[in-house]
Write a protein that holds these residues in place. Structure first.
Motif, PDB file in Angstrom:
ATOM      1  N   MET B   1       0.782  -1.134  -0.098  1.00 27.53           N
ATOM      2  CA  MET B   1       0.002   0.107   0.131  1.00 27.53           C
ATOM      3  C   MET B   1       0.901   1.266   0.031  1.00 27.53           C
ATOM      4  SD  MET B   1      -3.038   1.571   2.247  1.00 27.53           S
ATOM      5  CE  MET B   1      -1.976   3.080   2.104  1.00 27.53           C
ATOM      6  N   ILE B   2       0.459   2.237  -0.821  1.00 27.92           N
ATOM      7  CA  ILE B   2       1.099   3.278  -0.939  1.00 27.92           C
ATOM      8  C   ILE B   2       0.882   4.342   0.138  1.00 27.92           C
ATOM      9  CG2 ILE B   2       1.917   5.380  -2.371  1.00 27.92           C
ATOM     10  CD1 ILE B   2       1.258   4.006  -4.848  1.00 27.92           C
ATOM     11  N   PRO B   3       1.700   4.838   1.070  1.00 29.36           N
ATOM     12  CA  PRO B   3       1.403   5.651   2.095  1.00 29.36           C
ATOM     13  C   PRO B   3       0.804   6.954   1.743  1.00 29.36           C
ATOM     14  CG  PRO B   3       3.707   5.579   2.024  1.00 29.36           C
ATOM     15  CD  PRO B   3       2.976   4.528   1.126  1.00 29.36           C
ATOM     16  N   SER B   4      -0.420   7.453   2.511  1.00 27.88           N
ATOM     17  CA  SER B   4      -0.875   8.578   1.917  1.00 27.88           C
ATOM     18  C   SER B   4      -0.220   9.856   1.753  1.00 27.88           C
ATOM     19  CB  SER B   4      -2.178   8.926   2.875  1.00 27.88           C
ATOM     20  OG  SER B   4      -1.594   9.612   4.092  1.00 27.88           O
ATOM     21  N   GLN B   5       1.083  10.008   2.432  1.00 25.84           N
ATOM     22  CA  GLN B   5       1.723  11.120   2.314  1.00 25.84           C
ATOM     23  C   GLN B   5       2.591  11.066   1.217  1.00 25.84           C
ATOM     24  OE1 GLN B   5       1.715  13.703   4.016  1.00 25.84           O
ATOM     25  NE2 GLN B   5       0.271  13.188   5.480  1.00 25.84           N
ATOM     26  N   MET B   6       2.859   9.962   0.535  1.00 26.81           N
ATOM     27  CA  MET B   6       3.563   9.597  -0.564  1.00 26.81           C
ATOM     28  C   MET B   6       2.730  10.008  -1.902  1.00 26.81           C
ATOM     29  SD  MET B   6       5.920   6.550  -1.668  1.00 26.81           S
ATOM     30  CE  MET B   6       6.834   6.386  -0.148  1.00 26.81           C
ATOM     31  N   LEU B   7       1.532   9.943  -1.635  1.00 28.67           N
ATOM     32  CA  LEU B   7       0.394  10.354  -2.655  1.00 28.67           C
ATOM     33  C   LEU B   7       0.411  11.965  -2.952  1.00 28.67           C
ATOM     34  CD1 LEU B   7      -2.304   7.613  -2.136  1.00 28.67           C
ATOM     35  CD2 LEU B   7      -0.900   7.713  -3.919  1.00 28.67           C
ATOM     36  N   LYS B   8       0.641  12.636  -1.784  1.00 29.86           N
ATOM     37  CA  LYS B   8       0.479  13.812  -2.032  1.00 29.86           C
ATOM     38  C   LYS B   8       1.044  14.564  -3.303  1.00 29.86           C
ATOM     39  CE  LYS B   8      -0.721  14.875   2.688  1.00 29.86           C
ATOM     40  NZ  LYS B   8      -2.009  15.144   2.857  1.00 29.86           N
ATOM     41  N   GLY B   9       0.569  15.337  -4.145  1.00 29.58           N
ATOM     42  CA  GLY B   9       1.261  15.915  -5.381  1.00 29.58           C
ATOM     43  C   GLY B   9       1.494  15.146  -6.398  1.00 29.58           C
ATOM     44  N   ILE B  10       1.227  13.306  -5.921  1.00 30.03           N
ATOM     45  CA  ILE B  10       1.325  12.739  -7.140  1.00 30.03           C
ATOM     46  C   ILE B  10      -0.166  12.317  -7.817  1.00 30.03           C
ATOM     47  CG2 ILE B  10       1.865  10.115  -7.599  1.00 30.03           C
ATOM     48  CD1 ILE B  10       4.071  11.839  -7.051  1.00 30.03           C
ATOM     49  N   LEU B  11      -1.047  12.331  -6.819  1.00 27.03           N
ATOM     50  CA  LEU B  11      -2.417  11.924  -7.174  1.00 27.03           C
ATOM     51  C   LEU B  11      -2.928  12.959  -8.177  1.00 27.03           C
ATOM     52  CD1 LEU B  11      -4.650  10.455  -4.637  1.00 27.03           C
ATOM     53  CD2 LEU B  11      -4.195   9.629  -6.606  1.00 27.03           C
ATOM     54  N   GLN B  12      -2.942  14.101  -7.983  1.00 22.83           N
ATOM     55  CA  GLN B  12      -3.315  15.325  -8.806  1.00 22.83           C
ATOM     56  C   GLN B  12      -2.849  15.143 -10.328  1.00 22.83           C
ATOM     57  OE1 GLN B  12      -3.485  19.347  -7.663  1.00 22.83           O
ATOM     58  NE2 GLN B  12      -2.697  20.098  -9.490  1.00 22.83           N
ATOM     59  N   GLN B  31     -11.432   3.585 -10.479  1.00 20.89           N
ATOM     60  CA  GLN B  31     -11.339   2.174 -10.859  1.00 20.89           C
ATOM     61  C   GLN B  31     -10.051   1.989 -11.645  1.00 20.89           C
ATOM     62  OE1 GLN B  31     -15.184   1.799 -12.913  1.00 20.89           O
ATOM     63  NE2 GLN B  31     -15.805   0.317 -11.267  1.00 20.89           N
ATOM     64  N   ALA B  32      -9.677   3.086 -12.727  1.00 15.84           N
ATOM     65  CA  ALA B  32      -8.363   3.190 -13.226  1.00 15.84           C
ATOM     66  C   ALA B  32      -7.321   3.281 -12.316  1.00 15.84           C
ATOM     67  CB  ALA B  32      -8.462   4.469 -14.136  1.00 15.84           C
ATOM     68  N   LEU B  33      -7.332   4.123 -11.259  1.00 17.17           N
ATOM     69  CA  LEU B  33      -6.202   4.156 -10.495  1.00 17.17           C
ATOM     70  C   LEU B  33      -6.057   2.832  -9.793  1.00 17.17           C
ATOM     71  CD1 LEU B  33      -7.010   7.515  -8.654  1.00 17.17           C
ATOM     72  CD2 LEU B  33      -5.016   7.086 -10.262  1.00 17.17           C
ATOM     73  N   ALA B  34      -6.982   2.152  -9.359  1.00 16.93           N
ATOM     74  CA  ALA B  34      -6.772   0.749  -8.879  1.00 16.93           C
ATOM     75  C   ALA B  34      -5.964  -0.031  -9.760  1.00 16.93           C
ATOM     76  CB  ALA B  34      -8.016   0.191  -8.368  1.00 16.93           C
ATOM     77  N   ARG B  35      -6.369  -0.078 -11.004  1.00 12.91           N
ATOM     78  CA  ARG B  35      -6.004  -0.810 -12.232  1.00 12.91           C
ATOM     79  C   ARG B  35      -4.308  -0.558 -12.493  1.00 12.91           C
ATOM     80  NH1 ARG B  35      -6.800   0.282 -17.554  1.00 12.91           N
ATOM     81  NH2 ARG B  35      -8.425   1.798 -16.920  1.00 12.91           N
ATOM     82  N   TYR B  36      -4.133   0.706 -12.323  1.00 11.58           N
ATOM     83  CA  TYR B  36      -2.719   1.180 -12.406  1.00 11.58           C
ATOM     84  C   TYR B  36      -1.804   0.662 -11.262  1.00 11.58           C
ATOM     85  CZ  TYR B  36      -3.877   3.523 -16.889  1.00 11.58           C
ATOM     86  OH  TYR B  36      -4.302   3.968 -18.131  1.00 11.58           O
ATOM     87  N   GLY B  37      -2.510   0.494 -10.241  1.00 13.17           N
ATOM     88  CA  GLY B  37      -1.691   0.036  -9.025  1.00 13.17           C
ATOM     89  C   GLY B  37      -1.365   1.020  -8.126  1.00 13.17           C
ATOM     90  N   PHE B  38      -2.517   1.841  -8.081  1.00 15.10           N
ATOM     91  CA  PHE B  38      -2.379   2.710  -6.843  1.00 15.10           C
ATOM     92  C   PHE B  38      -2.957   2.470  -5.667  1.00 15.10           C
ATOM     93  CE2 PHE B  38      -1.252   5.432 -10.536  1.00 15.10           C
ATOM     94  CZ  PHE B  38      -0.541   6.556  -9.873  1.00 15.10           C
ATOM     95  N   THR B  40      -6.833   1.029  -3.484  1.00 18.79           N
ATOM     96  CA  THR B  40      -7.949   1.778  -3.434  1.00 18.79           C
ATOM     97  C   THR B  40      -7.932   3.018  -2.924  1.00 18.79           C
ATOM     98  OG1 THR B  40      -9.124  -0.507  -3.166  1.00 18.79           O
ATOM     99  CG2 THR B  40     -10.243   1.567  -2.677  1.00 18.79           C
ATOM    100  N   ILE B  41      -8.213   4.128  -3.806  1.00 20.16           N
ATOM    101  CA  ILE B  41      -8.184   5.407  -3.513  1.00 20.16           C
ATOM    102  C   ILE B  41      -9.664   6.020  -3.242  1.00 20.16           C
ATOM    103  CG2 ILE B  41      -7.574   7.702  -4.087  1.00 20.16           C
ATOM    104  CD1 ILE B  41      -5.083   6.039  -4.091  1.00 20.16           C
ATOM    105  N   SER B  42      -9.675   6.519  -1.908  1.00 17.83           N
ATOM    106  CA  SER B  42     -11.156   6.719  -1.243  1.00 17.83           C
ATOM    107  C   SER B  42     -11.757   7.690  -2.058  1.00 17.83           C
ATOM    108  CB  SER B  42     -10.863   7.295   0.146  1.00 17.83           C
ATOM    109  OG  SER B  42     -12.046   7.925   0.690  1.00 17.83           O
ATOM    110  N   GLU B  43     -12.936   7.668  -2.370  1.00 25.04           N
ATOM    111  CA  GLU B  43     -13.810   8.617  -3.000  1.00 25.04           C
ATOM    112  C   GLU B  43     -13.796  10.055  -2.102  1.00 25.04           C
ATOM    113  OE1 GLU B  43     -17.720   7.005  -3.403  1.00 25.04           O
ATOM    114  OE2 GLU B  43     -17.174   5.712  -4.790  1.00 25.04           O
ATOM    115  N   GLY B  44     -13.639  10.016  -0.968  1.00 29.63           N
ATOM    116  CA  GLY B  44     -13.454  11.252  -0.282  1.00 29.63           C
ATOM    117  C   GLY B  44     -11.886  12.060  -0.541  1.00 29.63           C
ATOM    118  N   THR B  45     -11.452  11.326  -1.333  1.00 24.60           N
ATOM    119  CA  THR B  45     -10.058  12.012  -1.961  1.00 24.60           C
ATOM    120  C   THR B  45     -10.466  12.585  -3.306  1.00 24.60           C
ATOM    121  OG1 THR B  45      -8.579  10.284  -0.736  1.00 24.60           O
ATOM    122  CG2 THR B  45      -7.476  11.330  -2.650  1.00 24.60           C
TER     123      THR B  45
END
Lengths: 123, 123
Positions: B1-12, B31-38, B40-45
């Motif tokens: 699992m990718i830690p949330s802090q590491m996702l900052k600035g990457i997700l956008q 669903q695409a994010l999950a498929r690419y290996g990110f 499960t990214i919350s909908e609240g995100t």
DNA sequence: TTGAGTATATTGTAATGCAAGGTAGTGATG
DNA sequence: CATCACTACCTTGCATTACAATATACTCAA
């Protein structure tokens, strides 16, 4: 320049990696980061981070006299810090694998299931 | 699992990359994010992020009926969004170049100026 | 005595991932 | 018809963290 948001979660692991190489202190770490290509990382970033790592038991510190200039606070990794570093490397590779597989990043692999349900103009 | 802090600035930037490929909507992006290996990214995100991007003028939206189920809000990149995506790719490569040059990341290059002022035991 | 360089620390702010909660439509199961 | 699962969207509030700003203090050169 690397945007600050992109550094979140990256800096901590990077600093652990630097400390793992040799016992070192805040000021030298900031210079090492610049040398590695991170740009100038503010001291207001590095010192709080080192304190967080110390409080979290990932690194330990000892003060050493330098003969000239102020005392330096030298840091070393604890076993927990080593473990955290290993975990960081795993997460980092997972993250870059995901981003690199994104379209337009020159490393596309698989993912050719582009579905053809393209939306037609409507309102 | 990718830690949330590491996702900052990457997700956008990653979401911009996904939208740049084809007009799409929030649920499909998750669903695409999950498929690419990110993972499960919350909908609240995702939804707040899409609203931020829309307000920032990087993407534009239009609602389309689906025939079955709720309406979908389809997003497209604006020219500003395209530019932002390009900038993200540059920053991302800069960041990975820095991290990959760190000791212990299997891609060491140059940086062999390991100074010999190793601190001797003292107190 | 003034400034630059070395060295550490604290306070407050902004950005952002995400849990938790809510609304609504469709279709299947009992 | 009641319930559940799935699709699809949105909002509120919290925790984390990079960083500017600011402070302290020592050394050395001009």
């Amino acid at each position: 320049m690397i945007p600050s948001q992109m550094l979140k979660g990256i800096l901590q692991g990077s600093i652990l990696a630097i400390i793992s190489q040799k016992e070192t202190y805040g000021y030298e770490i900031s210079q090492a980061l610049a040398r590695y290509g991170f740009g100038t990382i503010s001291e207001g970033t590095i010192y709080p981070l080192l304190l967080r790592l110390e409080k979290g038991g990932l690194i330990v510190a000892r003060f050493l006299d330098t003969g000239s200039g102020p005392k330096r606070k030298y840091y070393t990794l604890t076993p927990a810090g080593q473990e955290e570093l290993t975990q960081f490397q795993i997460s980092y590779r997972e993250m870059t694998a995901a981003v690199d597989s994104l379209p337009g990043f020159g490393k596309e692999e698989s993912h050719e299931e582009r579905d053809q349900t393209a939306p037609e103009g409507e309102q």
